[in-house]
Design a protein around this motif. Structure first.
Motif, PDB file in Angstrom:
ATOM      1  N   TYR A  53       0.912  -1.361   0.096  1.00 33.14           N
ATOM      2  CA  TYR A  53       0.001   0.013  -0.055  1.00 33.14           C
ATOM      3  C   TYR A  53       0.961   1.132   0.109  1.00 33.14           C
ATOM      4  O   TYR A  53       1.774   1.262   0.778  1.00 33.14           O
ATOM      5  N   SER A  54       0.660   2.264  -0.985  1.00 31.08           N
ATOM      6  CA  SER A  54       1.305   3.628  -0.812  1.00 31.08           C
ATOM      7  C   SER A  54       0.056   4.399  -0.392  1.00 31.08           C
ATOM      8  O   SER A  54      -1.079   4.355  -0.908  1.00 31.08           O
ATOM      9  N   VAL A  55       0.255   5.332   0.343  1.00 27.97           N
ATOM     10  CA  VAL A  55      -0.658   6.359   1.096  1.00 27.97           C
ATOM     11  C   VAL A  55      -0.209   7.707   0.964  1.00 27.97           C
ATOM     12  O   VAL A  55       1.014   7.921   1.102  1.00 27.97           O
ATOM     13  N   PHE A  56      -1.133   8.817   0.399  1.00 25.08           N
ATOM     14  CA  PHE A  56      -0.721  10.109   0.260  1.00 25.08           C
ATOM     15  C   PHE A  56      -1.054  10.699   1.549  1.00 25.08           C
ATOM     16  O   PHE A  56      -1.967  10.999   2.030  1.00 25.08           O
ATOM     17  N   LYS A  58      -0.260  13.330   3.827  1.00 27.37           N
ATOM     18  CA  LYS A  58      -1.109  14.556   4.063  1.00 27.37           C
ATOM     19  C   LYS A  58      -2.451  14.674   3.689  1.00 27.37           C
ATOM     20  O   LYS A  58      -3.197  15.669   4.270  1.00 27.37           O
ATOM     21  N   MET A  59      -2.914  14.002   2.538  1.00 25.12           N
ATOM     22  CA  MET A  59      -4.174  14.058   2.213  1.00 25.12           C
ATOM     23  C   MET A  59      -5.114  13.208   3.059  1.00 25.12           C
ATOM     24  O   MET A  59      -6.176  13.503   3.009  1.00 25.12           O
ATOM     25  N   SER A  62      -6.859  14.452   5.930  1.00 26.48           N
ATOM     26  CA  SER A  62      -7.857  15.658   5.692  1.00 26.48           C
ATOM     27  C   SER A  62      -9.127  14.921   5.151  1.00 26.48           C
ATOM     28  O   SER A  62     -10.468  15.055   5.476  1.00 26.48           O
ATOM     29  N   LYS A  66     -13.026  14.376   6.759  1.00 29.01           N
ATOM     30  CA  LYS A  66     -14.159  14.616   6.093  1.00 29.01           C
ATOM     31  C   LYS A  66     -15.066  13.420   6.120  1.00 29.01           C
ATOM     32  O   LYS A  66     -16.238  13.669   6.416  1.00 29.01           O
ATOM     33  N   HIS A  85      -5.263   2.579   8.759  1.00 25.99           N
ATOM     34  CA  HIS A  85      -5.002   1.897   7.366  1.00 25.99           C
ATOM     35  C   HIS A  85      -3.704   1.689   7.399  1.00 25.99           C
ATOM     36  O   HIS A  85      -2.761   2.251   7.949  1.00 25.99           O
ATOM     37  N   ARG A 123     -12.427   7.595  -0.920  1.00 23.93           N
ATOM     38  CA  ARG A 123     -12.041   8.834  -0.501  1.00 23.93           C
ATOM     39  C   ARG A 123     -10.657   9.020  -0.175  1.00 23.93           C
ATOM     40  O   ARG A 123     -10.009   9.940  -0.060  1.00 23.93           O
ATOM     41  N   LEU A 124     -10.270   7.845   0.567  1.00 19.28           N
ATOM     42  CA  LEU A 124      -8.943   7.672   0.909  1.00 19.28           C
ATOM     43  C   LEU A 124      -7.841   7.676   0.132  1.00 19.28           C
ATOM     44  O   LEU A 124      -7.831   6.642  -0.868  1.00 19.28           O
ATOM     45  N   PRO A 125      -6.858   8.549  -0.016  1.00 17.03           N
ATOM     46  CA  PRO A 125      -5.803   8.514  -0.751  1.00 17.03           C
ATOM     47  C   PRO A 125      -4.680   7.341  -0.822  1.00 17.03           C
ATOM     48  O   PRO A 125      -3.533   7.530  -0.405  1.00 17.03           O
ATOM     49  N   VAL A 126      -5.030   6.278  -1.287  1.00 18.17           N
ATOM     50  CA  VAL A 126      -4.485   4.946  -0.888  1.00 18.17           C
ATOM     51  C   VAL A 126      -4.184   3.997  -2.120  1.00 18.17           C
ATOM     52  O   VAL A 126      -5.394   3.926  -3.004  1.00 18.17           O
ATOM     53  N   TRP A 127      -3.336   3.582  -2.579  1.00 22.71           N
ATOM     54  CA  TRP A 127      -3.291   2.711  -3.836  1.00 22.71           C
ATOM     55  C   TRP A 127      -2.208   1.392  -3.408  1.00 22.71           C
ATOM     56  O   TRP A 127      -1.575   1.334  -2.577  1.00 22.71           O
TER      57      TRP A 127
ATOM     58  N   PHE B   8       1.773   9.549  -7.494  1.00 22.33           N
ATOM     59  CA  PHE B   8       1.502   8.297  -6.602  1.00 22.33           C
ATOM     60  C   PHE B   8       0.963   7.218  -7.361  1.00 22.33           C
ATOM     61  O   PHE B   8       0.681   7.295  -8.558  1.00 22.33           O
ATOM     62  N   ASN B  53      -2.836  19.096  -1.113  1.00 21.36           N
ATOM     63  CA  ASN B  53      -3.802  18.124  -0.737  1.00 21.36           C
ATOM     64  C   ASN B  53      -5.046  18.201  -0.660  1.00 21.36           C
ATOM     65  O   ASN B  53      -5.663  17.437  -0.192  1.00 21.36           O
ATOM     66  N   PHE B  74      -8.385   5.953  -6.537  1.00 21.04           N
ATOM     67  CA  PHE B  74      -8.010   5.458  -5.257  1.00 21.04           C
ATOM     68  C   PHE B  74      -8.305   3.933  -4.944  1.00 21.04           C
ATOM     69  O   PHE B  74      -9.357   3.434  -5.474  1.00 21.04           O
ATOM     70  N   ALA B  75      -7.488   3.222  -4.129  1.00 21.12           N
ATOM     71  CA  ALA B  75      -7.571   1.784  -4.035  1.00 21.12           C
ATOM     72  C   ALA B  75      -7.244   1.317  -2.612  1.00 21.12           C
ATOM     73  O   ALA B  75      -6.580   0.453  -2.480  1.00 21.12           O
ATOM     74  N   GLY B  76      -8.027   1.899  -1.719  1.00 20.72           N
ATOM     75  CA  GLY B  76      -7.597   1.658  -0.331  1.00 20.72           C
ATOM     76  C   GLY B  76      -8.535   0.235   0.285  1.00 20.72           C
ATOM     77  O   GLY B  76      -9.421   0.012  -0.822  1.00 20.72           O
TER      78      GLY B  76
END
Lengths: 143, 77, 143, 77
Positions: A53-56, A58-59, A62, A66, A85, A123-127, B8, B53, B74-76
């Motif tokens: 998993y890679s996560v942004f 800082k974003m 927030s 939300k 996460h 919505r979570l900036p995760v790949w 990313f 951000n 996204f893919a969480g």
């Protein structure tokens, strides 16, 4: 802090700690939890060994804020929302996502937990990159 | 102006980098052309843009020191 | 064994142990958990301090077995069902019920968990007496 | 026949006991009358009957050694 990002899988000690903490909410009657686990999917004769998993970061904070605001505004009975996460490598059988909703009564706990998981995926900036047993890798999208 | 760009997900693999500093950026369109010239493969991928951000529309107004992030779906979870 | 009855509250070590065990289900992608907690309800100016649960143990095992059979027959994606219920005294803020459903995908995990909790409340031979801060007691029914 | 009777939930408080042995029980109706004579308050409460840990209808056929349990509405969770 609106989200906890773990270095590697979400460990049992993090989970236990959050469950134990929820005992201090004396007006909560139920907690609905969701744990997402890396599954040994098979495709093209290859088996998923792990997901990276890679996560942004800082974003992510927030975005999680939300998500929590949406949940608290839609579910008046909800007392607490926890989101954890994984970042980095998570092996098959390990936990990548932990969501816990504490509420006065079980109905809203369960509904809010389901919605939180959907919002996390949207919505979570995760790949994520699947790593197969033959060493190959593939970026994966949520279906 | 100076802009910091972050790549990313799959885009970090496509570009081979996670982060790059750009000098003398005139506009977002200018930045986008420079990125696409340098990493032509990137045009085959879908992504959204975040500035500092927050996700923005396609042609944001940039200011010096802004951080621009290129975000695949996204893919969480 | 189809149900675990704990002497007193469902402790964090029991919960952690079952979560850790679920990691061995390599084809599970999600676990949906429900934790029922004793709530400090107030009525007639009295606050609930604890609940004393009594359980018909011999029947609880077979009732839990029937609940699991229903869940496995209705939800083909479910891999495991765990049910733990407290017997004896449980203080406000402590856990009285733990349900965990492991499934291939999250949708059935969540639906099956909700259904299991409803079946537990309908079918498990358990009774509860609320103990108030003024020392009075009251047998309570599920609403 | 000999029957062991178990009182659960509020009924354990109403009768003051959790368990009682009855001798020379002729039938379930006979057993019920003896319980109601001994604990007249019990008629004000709703309960179901289990014989040997299985819920049964109101007038089960009993056999010697059966265990009869009186079950108020369940309230788990």
């Amino acid at each position: 802090m609106d989200i906890l990002l773990t270095d590697g899988p979400v460990g049992i000690s993090v989970i236990s700690g959050l469950i134990a903490k929820a005992g201090s909410l004396k007006d909560a009657g139920g907690h609905s939890l969701f744990l997402g686990q890396v599954r040994s999917d098979v495709s093209d004769n290859k088996t998923v060994k792990a997901i990276e998993y890679s996560v942004f970061e800082k974003m992510a904070e927030s975005a999680a804020g939300k998500i929590k605001a949406i949940i608290f505004s839609e579910f008046s009975d909800v007392r607490a929302v926890e989101i954890v996460h994984a970042a980095g490598l998570v092996q098959a059988g390990e936990i990548s996502l932990f969501v816990m909703i504490s509420a006065g009564h079980r109905q809203q706990a369960v509904d809010a937990c389901r919605k939180t998981v959907e919002l996390v995926k949207q919505r979570l900036p995760v790949w994520k990159k699947e790593i197969f047993d033959d060493g190959t890798q593939k970026w994966q999208q949520n279906i | 102006m100076e802009i910091e760009v972050f790549f990313f997900g799959v885009l970090a693999d496509v570009t081979g980098i996670r982060q790059k500093h750009y000098n003398d950026v005139g506009s977002f369109a200018d930045l986008r052309h420079r990125i696409e010239d340098e990493f032509p493969e990137i045009v085959h991928y879908t992504f959204r843009i975040a500035v500092n951000n927050e996700i923005v529309n396609d042609e944001p107004l940039l200011s010096g020191g802004d951080e621009v992030a290129l975000l695949p779906p996204f893919a969480g979870g």
